[in-house]
Design a protein around this motif. Structure first.
Motif, short mmCIF file in Angstrom:
data_model
loop_
_atom_site.label_atom_id
_atom_site.label_comp_id
_atom_site.label_asym_id
_atom_site.label_seq_id
_atom_site.Cartn_x
_atom_site.Cartn_y
_atom_site.Cartn_z
N TYR A 40 -5.46 -0.32 -12.49
CA TYR A 40 -4.80 -1.62 -12.51
C TYR A 40 -5.23 -2.43 -13.74
N ASN A 43 -9.27 2.60 -8.13
CA ASN A 43 -9.68 2.96 -6.77
C ASN A 43 -8.84 4.14 -6.30
N GLY A 64 -6.39 4.45 -3.31
CA GLY A 64 -5.65 3.91 -2.19
C GLY A 64 -6.27 2.68 -1.57
N TYR A 65 -6.65 2.79 -0.30
CA TYR A 65 -7.13 1.64 0.44
C TYR A 65 -8.57 1.26 0.12
N GLN A 66 -9.25 2.05 -0.64
CA GLN A 66 -10.65 1.76 -0.94
C GLN A 66 -10.79 0.54 -1.85
N PRO A 67 -11.98 -0.10 -1.86
CA PRO A 67 -12.17 -1.25 -2.73
C PRO A 67 -11.94 -0.90 -4.19
N GLN A 68 -11.36 -1.85 -4.91
CA GLN A 68 -11.17 -1.65 -6.35
C GLN A 68 -12.49 -1.91 -7.08
N HIS A 69 -12.77 -1.06 -8.06
CA HIS A 69 -13.95 -1.22 -8.91
C HIS A 69 -13.48 -1.79 -10.24
N PHE A 70 -14.14 -2.85 -10.69
CA PHE A 70 -13.71 -3.56 -11.88
C PHE A 70 -14.63 -3.30 -13.07
#
Lengths: 115, 111
Positions: free
Chosen positions: B33, B94, B96-102
């Motif tokens: 993203y 990430n 799917g439903y897992q937390p996004q890592h920034f």
């Protein structure tokens, strides 16, 4: 349209003074509610995921709770190192045929903990 | 383990110039993203990708293009920069439903 509103915008606490941050949301079919911490000049750092009303998660001085309309981040006996901006985000089911897991973020609450 | 790495960290452009922001992740995530973060606006999704070779528009895609030629890389391009694109840009990944890592962001100023 998914919406997330965080309050207050800013909060100043004395060290040891417990309080709560609020995240109100509107989403069709909540998949998950996420809390992140963001330090100045850094990217958001994941704290918690909550999936259903009544769920609670804890980490050190932080506890996150979830109802059908809002989430709270409770901070117990905060320390100066807890100073940061706390972001709330909601995840809805994929809307496109290809599938996506987009997050809608609130504007954040800037927490300052004074020694 | 680096996680999500963004380059460059800072950049100043003149109006009309072009540039590419690079995001690299080493977690073998399918989803990537691009967000922008502006004061008082929160994080807003620009474009995203659900896998190598795929891209899709987010909330604020105008003026940006993206490419995902390799699974680990996601590029954000500005073809003709405008002052309204002055912002902090964050990449995330990430599964799917897992937390996004920034990543830690790219601070971009357009003069």
């Amino acid at each position: 349209e998914d919406q997330v509103t965080q309050s207050p915008e800013a909060l100043r606490l004395q060290e040891g003074e417990s309080s709560s941050l609020n995240c109100s949301y509107t989403v069709s079919g909540l998949r998950g509610l996420f809390w992140y911490r963001q330090d100045p000049g850094k990217g958001p750092e994941f704290l918690f995921t909550l999936y259903s009303a009544g769920e609670e998660k804890e980490k050190e001085r932080l506890k996150a709770t979830l109802t059908k309309k809002e989430s709270f981040l409770h901070i117990t006996a905060p320390k100066p190192e807890d100073s940061a901006t706390y972001l709330c985000a909601v995840q809805a089911p994929p809307r496109s045929g290809a599938g996506s897991y987009q997050l809608t973020f609130g504007k954040g609450t800037k927490l300052s903990v004074i020694p | 383990n680096a996680g999500v790495t963004q380059t460059p960290k800072f950049r100043v452009l003149k109006t009309g110039q072009s540039m590419t922001l690079l995001c690299a992740q080493d977690m073998n995530h399918e989803y990537m993203y691009w967000y922008r973060q502006d004061p008082g606006m929160g994080l807003r999704l620009i474009h995203y990708s659900v896998g190598e070779g795929t891209t899709a528009k987010g909330e604020v895609p105008d003026g940006y293009n993206v490419s995902r030629l390799k699974k680990q890389n996601f590029l954000l391009g500005l073809e003709s920069a405008a002052p309204s694109q002055t912002s902090v840009y964050f990449c995330a990944s990430n599964d799917g439903y897992q937390p996004q890592h920034f990543g830690d962001g790219t601070r971009l100023s357009i003069l």
